[in-house]
Design a protein around this motif. Structure first.
Motif, PDB file in Angstrom:
ATOM      1  N   ILE A   1      -4.071  -7.924  17.153  1.00  0.00           N
ATOM      2  CA  ILE A   1      -5.186  -9.006  16.399  1.00  0.00           C
ATOM      3  C   ILE A   1      -5.681 -10.016  17.311  1.00  0.00           C
ATOM      4  CG2 ILE A   1      -5.448 -10.585  14.526  1.00  0.00           C
ATOM      5  CD1 ILE A   1      -3.185  -9.071  13.176  1.00  0.00           C
ATOM      6  N   PRO A   2      -6.964 -10.026  17.573  1.00  0.00           N
ATOM      7  CA  PRO A   2      -7.601 -11.186  18.630  1.00  0.00           C
ATOM      8  C   PRO A   2      -7.101 -12.604  17.936  1.00  0.00           C
ATOM      9  CG  PRO A   2      -8.851  -9.593  18.178  1.00  0.00           C
ATOM     10  CD  PRO A   2      -8.114  -9.294  17.111  1.00  0.00           C
ATOM     11  N   VAL A   3      -6.540 -13.537  18.822  1.00  0.00           N
ATOM     12  CA  VAL A   3      -6.631 -14.856  18.265  1.00  0.00           C
ATOM     13  C   VAL A   3      -7.417 -15.712  19.091  1.00  0.00           C
ATOM     14  CG1 VAL A   3      -4.214 -14.777  19.346  1.00  0.00           C
ATOM     15  CG2 VAL A   3      -4.812 -16.583  17.538  1.00  0.00           C
ATOM     16  N   TYR A   4      -7.842 -16.764  18.578  1.00  0.00           N
ATOM     17  CA  TYR A   4      -8.534 -18.019  19.321  1.00  0.00           C
ATOM     18  C   TYR A   4      -8.102 -19.310  18.542  1.00  0.00           C
ATOM     19  CZ  TYR A   4     -11.247 -13.930  20.765  1.00  0.00           C
ATOM     20  OH  TYR A   4     -11.705 -12.790  21.274  1.00  0.00           O
ATOM     21  N   THR A   5      -8.140 -20.128  19.713  1.00  0.00           N
ATOM     22  CA  THR A   5      -7.763 -21.674  19.304  1.00  0.00           C
ATOM     23  C   THR A   5      -8.800 -22.573  18.907  1.00  0.00           C
ATOM     24  OG1 THR A   5      -7.661 -22.236  21.555  1.00  0.00           O
ATOM     25  CG2 THR A   5      -5.529 -21.538  20.528  1.00  0.00           C
ATOM     26  N   ALA A   6      -9.953 -22.037  18.795  1.00  0.00           N
ATOM     27  CA  ALA A   6     -11.252 -22.907  18.524  1.00  0.00           C
ATOM     28  C   ALA A   6     -12.177 -22.239  17.924  1.00  0.00           C
ATOM     29  CB  ALA A   6     -11.974 -23.553  19.819  1.00  0.00           C
ATOM     30  N   GLY A   7     -12.934 -22.710  16.919  1.00  0.00           N
ATOM     31  CA  GLY A   7     -13.709 -21.747  15.848  1.00  0.00           C
ATOM     32  C   GLY A   7     -14.988 -21.440  16.571  1.00  0.00           C
ATOM     33  N   GLU A   8     -15.517 -22.405  17.427  1.00  0.00           N
ATOM     34  CA  GLU A   8     -16.790 -21.806  18.146  1.00  0.00           C
ATOM     35  C   GLU A   8     -16.674 -20.535  19.035  1.00  0.00           C
ATOM     36  OE1 GLU A   8     -19.519 -24.576  19.991  1.00  0.00           O
ATOM     37  OE2 GLU A   8     -20.067 -25.222  17.705  1.00  0.00           O
ATOM     38  N   ARG A   9     -15.306 -20.652  19.684  1.00  0.00           N
ATOM     39  CA  ARG A   9     -15.048 -19.412  20.598  1.00  0.00           C
ATOM     40  C   ARG A   9     -14.767 -18.060  19.763  1.00  0.00           C
ATOM     41  NH1 ARG A   9     -10.026 -21.559  23.802  1.00  0.00           N
ATOM     42  NH2 ARG A   9     -10.203 -19.181  24.364  1.00  0.00           N
ATOM     43  N   ALA A  10     -14.122 -18.294  18.570  1.00  0.00           N
ATOM     44  CA  ALA A  10     -14.003 -17.165  17.604  1.00  0.00           C
ATOM     45  C   ALA A  10     -15.434 -16.724  17.207  1.00  0.00           C
ATOM     46  CB  ALA A  10     -13.135 -17.569  16.468  1.00  0.00           C
ATOM     47  N   VAL A  11     -16.219 -17.321  16.921  1.00  0.00           N
ATOM     48  CA  VAL A  11     -17.497 -16.951  16.368  1.00  0.00           C
ATOM     49  C   VAL A  11     -18.378 -16.212  17.592  1.00  0.00           C
ATOM     50  CG1 VAL A  11     -19.781 -17.713  15.691  1.00  0.00           C
ATOM     51  CG2 VAL A  11     -17.974 -18.582  14.431  1.00  0.00           C
ATOM     52  N   GLU A  12     -18.244 -16.748  18.907  1.00  0.00           N
ATOM     53  CA  GLU A  12     -18.795 -15.981  19.988  1.00  0.00           C
ATOM     54  C   GLU A  12     -18.244 -14.829  20.146  1.00  0.00           C
ATOM     55  OE1 GLU A  12     -18.798 -19.097  22.878  1.00  0.00           O
ATOM     56  OE2 GLU A  12     -20.101 -20.460  21.855  1.00  0.00           O
TER      57      GLU A  12
ATOM     58  N   GLU B   1     -24.902 -18.638  13.054  1.00  0.00           N
ATOM     59  CA  GLU B   1     -26.550 -18.752  12.928  1.00  0.00           C
ATOM     60  C   GLU B   1     -27.186 -18.693  14.486  1.00  0.00           C
ATOM     61  OE1 GLU B   1     -30.360 -20.619  10.796  1.00  0.00           O
ATOM     62  OE2 GLU B   1     -28.157 -20.962  10.124  1.00  0.00           O
ATOM     63  N   GLU B   2     -26.652 -19.575  15.287  1.00  0.00           N
ATOM     64  CA  GLU B   2     -26.981 -19.798  16.636  1.00  0.00           C
ATOM     65  C   GLU B   2     -26.724 -18.745  17.445  1.00  0.00           C
ATOM     66  OE1 GLU B   2     -26.317 -24.671  16.654  1.00  0.00           O
ATOM     67  OE2 GLU B   2     -24.954 -23.253  17.534  1.00  0.00           O
ATOM     68  N   VAL B   3     -25.954 -17.972  17.324  1.00  0.00           N
ATOM     69  CA  VAL B   3     -25.608 -16.814  18.261  1.00  0.00           C
ATOM     70  C   VAL B   3     -25.964 -15.408  17.530  1.00  0.00           C
ATOM     71  CG1 VAL B   3     -23.853 -17.908  19.293  1.00  0.00           C
ATOM     72  CG2 VAL B   3     -23.034 -16.446  17.380  1.00  0.00           C
ATOM     73  N   GLY B   4     -26.717 -15.460  16.426  1.00  0.00           N
ATOM     74  CA  GLY B   4     -27.540 -14.269  16.069  1.00  0.00           C
ATOM     75  C   GLY B   4     -26.565 -13.541  14.953  1.00  0.00           C
ATOM     76  N   LEU B   5     -25.568 -14.055  14.435  1.00  0.00           N
ATOM     77  CA  LEU B   5     -24.791 -13.385  13.109  1.00  0.00           C
ATOM     78  C   LEU B   5     -25.403 -14.165  12.187  1.00  0.00           C
ATOM     79  CD1 LEU B   5     -21.200 -14.036  14.468  1.00  0.00           C
ATOM     80  CD2 LEU B   5     -22.467 -11.933  14.376  1.00  0.00           C
ATOM     81  N   THR B   6     -25.094 -13.567  10.805  1.00  0.00           N
ATOM     82  CA  THR B   6     -25.483 -13.819   9.630  1.00  0.00           C
ATOM     83  C   THR B   6     -24.204 -13.961   8.989  1.00  0.00           C
ATOM     84  OG1 THR B   6     -25.500 -11.541   8.690  1.00  0.00           O
ATOM     85  CG2 THR B   6     -27.855 -12.366   9.568  1.00  0.00           C
ATOM     86  N   VAL B   7     -24.351 -14.894   7.802  1.00  0.00           N
ATOM     87  CA  VAL B   7     -23.131 -15.358   7.067  1.00  0.00           C
ATOM     88  C   VAL B   7     -23.822 -14.854   5.556  1.00  0.00           C
ATOM     89  CG1 VAL B   7     -21.659 -17.066   6.338  1.00  0.00           C
ATOM     90  CG2 VAL B   7     -22.390 -17.012   8.634  1.00  0.00           C
TER      91      VAL B   7
ATOM     92  N   GLN C   1     -15.325 -17.488  28.583  1.00  0.00           N
ATOM     93  CA  GLN C   1     -16.059 -16.713  27.717  1.00  0.00           C
ATOM     94  C   GLN C   1     -15.702 -15.067  27.881  1.00  0.00           C
ATOM     95  OE1 GLN C   1     -20.236 -16.316  27.444  1.00  0.00           O
ATOM     96  NE2 GLN C   1     -19.947 -17.104  25.166  1.00  0.00           N
ATOM     97  N   MET C   2     -15.480 -14.879  29.138  1.00  0.00           N
ATOM     98  CA  MET C   2     -15.174 -13.249  29.583  1.00  0.00           C
ATOM     99  C   MET C   2     -13.873 -12.889  28.748  1.00  0.00           C
ATOM    100  SD  MET C   2     -14.330 -11.511  33.168  1.00  0.00           S
ATOM    101  CE  MET C   2     -15.907 -11.644  33.820  1.00  0.00           C
ATOM    102  N   LEU C   3     -12.821 -14.054  28.873  1.00  0.00           N
ATOM    103  CA  LEU C   3     -11.495 -13.440  28.331  1.00  0.00           C
ATOM    104  C   LEU C   3     -11.629 -13.537  27.001  1.00  0.00           C
ATOM    105  CD1 LEU C   3      -8.791 -13.378  29.829  1.00  0.00           C
ATOM    106  CD2 LEU C   3     -10.632 -14.236  31.203  1.00  0.00           C
TER     107      LEU C   3
END
Length: 701
Positions: free
Chosen positions: A440-451, A331-337, A294-296
């Motif tokens: 451009i930040p890139v992630y390989t899993a959706g939840e990691r991108a959301v966090e 929603e769990e991590v405090g963002l709104t959609v 998560q730090m990375l």
């Protein structure tokens, strides 16, 4: 342990960017700990003078090797010490005599080895202080300043490509810190600085980070902590990072270690070390990562220059299911959609296929492969919506379409100003490298991108906390001559009342007749409470009787409380019975103060009553703080909606509660030399505002 030195800051700067380096105990075997720093310095192109010291050699790798520190031709800016622990103190003393003011100590065998090692480490610190030598270590890997090719380390990290980047990383763990550094390299992010603190006999985590975060080449700071002893230094570092606009990301282990101790107050029992650490670093704008991955993820999102200004997340995806999953996590991590505006929906409808979805998430389907403008216009429209602060684009595989997609993302970047992240599941290596090369930040899993998006949003919305906020009018009441231990309720309540805390009126009765007189004087229903310096929690011995409004009840209640106390705690000193006017309120809070050994005075608020230690719905802040911070404490509570009225109950005045917290924080800060614990429980809150019904105050001489 640090010492007073008027040029300490300049000396630390010389340590980190030395023009000459002496390697004490140098070896010609570049595979050994005492040979590896020479290898790295030579191979990586260090431009300064390298001065090996070892009486066994006349030269190493073409460099003149000196037989002793005294024989050195100059006072080097930095000494690397790679000697057995028993010789280190003598070495540091000689460095001081030579005029060498900084040293990195690889040597182990100090505090990490137990009591005997701690004695040696204390002697080392005292020797360094007397010699006016600043120490990094002992028992450390050293450091890398990749900008200036300074490799004062034997770490494996230095064996590979170590191109300089915008990240400063300080770690209290050598091995785990090296692993994190290697992960940074794998992502191609780049460390400008890598420092391992070791045992911190002198230089600490906060002081090292403070020295490097001001480097304009650094954009984001990260740290791995195993413990912290100087809370003030960490707060100063956090403030400096806020001032510079550089995110500080920390991973600290020991999250689940309660460190709880027996305490007289609920605040003391609940204010465990990690909960306080977490609350304080958030208070001062620090982002905390659960683990190294998560730090990375956070580092990646902050290495790109764009920042979010709010919590609105836009999602564009080729999979409706992935969009729902990310929206749930948001929603769990405090963002709104948020729902998209009419203008945005119209723009999307103009390009969207009939089977797509123009809401948020935006489902562009796989049709964008045939129509690239579909993805481009959808994401640009999403980012142009005024309620969207950051966006995530989700896609998968697309191995045959990497170059066109990279072109699409570069075009989106050129046409927008808000940050966006790409979540590319099962992405080809070329796609990941291409996106990172374009910032451009890139992630390989959706939840990691959301966090990661949530971290970006939290940082963007953080308000700079200021201890210079206006204090309450007048000086806080600070008892001067009272003894240690639990204070009498009447006196404690009086001090707090003078500080502006709304205390329910209570008086002490020392007999039945006195209790009756006090009841008559109040002319309203009262509560009776046992008063004893040995009974902090009255309800635990059934020491409270509520709502009495007749003489017989007062007399029988007085006798019953005395009897209950003597039965439950025969040795307790009984002062009498408190006669307190009944307070009203349909919300019950607990508010308290605890003197934390690291961060000082900590204020707590939560939902109270007898279940406070079961529910543990509490939050903390370091005192003093301003009204806005006090208000945010109420928002932190999981059950904060209760304050706004539920099941027919009216809302309570959050401003009045925040004013209480604000005033208490300034009183607590003024009381830091003497106040150990304070528990205000319950605090009843009704339409007339808060009223503190019970008070446990513990002072120390």
């Amino acid at each position: 342990m640090t010492y007073a030195n008027p040029d300490r800051r300049e000396t630390i700067s010389r340590l980190l960017n030395p023009k000459s380096i002496a390697v004490i105990g140098a070896s010609s075997d570049f595979g050994k700990v005492n040979g590896r720093p020479l290898k790295h310095l030579i191979e990586k192109g260090y431009a300064g003078r390298i001065l090996p010291v070892n009486p066994k050699y006349e030269e190493i790798a073409g460099l003149v090797c000196y037989p002793s520190i005294e024989a050195l031709p100059e006072a080097a800016d930095l000494a690397i010490i790679a000697l057995p622990a028993a010789h280190v103190c003598d070495c540091v003393e000689k460095l001081g005599r030579k005029g060498i003011r900084t040293a990195v100590i690889f040597s182990s065998g100090f505090g990490e080895m137990g009591d005997e090692g701690k004695v040696l480490e204390k002697r080392l610190a005292e020797t360094a202080k007397a010699a006016r030598v600043i120490l990094l270590g002992p028992n450390c890997l050293g450091f890398v300043n990749a900008f200036d090719n300074v490799y004062a380390t034997f770490s494996q990290y230095a064996d590979g490509e170590t191109g300089a980047g915008p990240i400063a990383f300080v770690t209290q763990s050598g091995a785990f810190g090296t692993a994190i550094a290697a992960l940074v390299r794998q992502r191609g992010l780049g460390l400008g600085y890598f420092l391992n603190t070791g045992n911190q006999a002198d230089l600490s985590f906060a002081e090292l980070m403070m020295a490097i975060v001001e480097d304009p080449r650094i954009k984001v700071a990260a740290g791995y902590l195993e413990g912290i002893t100087d809370g003030d230094a960490l707060v100063r570092l956090a403030r400096k990072c806020q001032e510079l606009g550089k995110p500080l990301i920390l991973t600290k282990v020991g999250r689940m270690s309660s460190g709880a101790r027996a305490a007289a107050s609920h605040t003391g029992a609940l204010a465990v070390s990690d909960a306080v650490f977490d609350a304080v670093v958030r208070q001062y704008g620090v982002l905390r990562a659960r683990n190294e991955e998560q730090m990375l993820d956070m580092l990646e999102v902050f290495c790109q220059p764009r920042r979010a200004c709010g919590s609105g997340l836009g999602i564009a995806t080729q999979s409706g299911g992935a969009g729902v999953m990310m929206a749930d996590r948001a929603e769990e991590v405090g963002l709104t959609v948020p729902e998209l505006g009419a203008a945005t929906q119209a723009r999307l409808a103009a390009v969207m296929p009939a089977f797509g979805a123009a809401g948020n998430p935006v489902d562009v389907t796989g049709q964008f492969v045939a129509r690239p403008e579909l993805l481009t216009e959808s994401v640009v429209s999403l980012l142009d919506d005024p309620d969207i602060d950051v966006a995530i684009v989700w896609l998968q595989l697309m191995t045959a379409h990497v170059e066109p997609l990279l072109g699409i993302f570069r075009e989106i970047q050129q046409r927008t100003v808000k940050p966006f992240l790409v979540c590319w599941v099962a992405a080809p290596d070329a796609a990941i490298k291409g996106l990172r090369a374009a910032d451009i930040p890139v992630y390989t899993a959706g939840e990691r991108a959301v966090e990661a998006a949530a971290a970006l949003a939290r940082y963007g919305m953080q308000r700079k906390t200021s201890e210079d906020a206006v204090s309450p009018s007048g000086s806080p009441a600070c008892p001067g001559t009272t003894g240690s231990g639990m204070q009498p309720t009447v006196e404690a309540s009086s001090w707090l009342r003078e500080a502006g805390i709304p205390m329910a009126h209570a008086r002490l009765a020392e007999s039945e007749d006195h209790a009756v007189a006090l009841w008559r004087d109040s002319a309203r229903p009262v509560a009776l409470k046992i008063e004893s310096p040995d009974i902090p929690h009255k309800t635990e011995i059934d020491g409270v009787i509520l709502n009495i409004d007749d003489e017989a009840g007062i007399r029988s209640g007085y006798r019953a409380l005395i009897e209950r106390a003597r039965t439950a705690m025969p040795d307790a000193r009984l002062s009498g019975v408190l006669v307190q006017e009944m307070a009203e309120g349909h919300v019950e809070l607990v508010i308290g103060v605890q003197r934390d050994p690291v961060f000082g005075m900590i204020v707590m608020v939560g939902f109270g009553g007898i279940l406070v230690e079961v529910l543990k719905d509490v939050t903390f802040r370091r005192a003093p703080f301003d009204r806005s911070e006090a208000y945010s404490m109420l928002d932190d509570l999981r059950m904060s909606r209760i304050l706004d009225g539920v099941r027919g109950k009216p809302a309570v005045d959050r401003e009045a509660i925040s004013l209480l917290l604000f005033r208490l924080s300034h009183w607590a800060a003024a009381m830091e030399p003497r106040l150990s614990e304070l528990d205000l429980n319950p605090v009843l809150v009704g339409e007339a505002g808060p009223s503190v019904v019970d008070c446990v105050m513990i002072l120390e001489e």
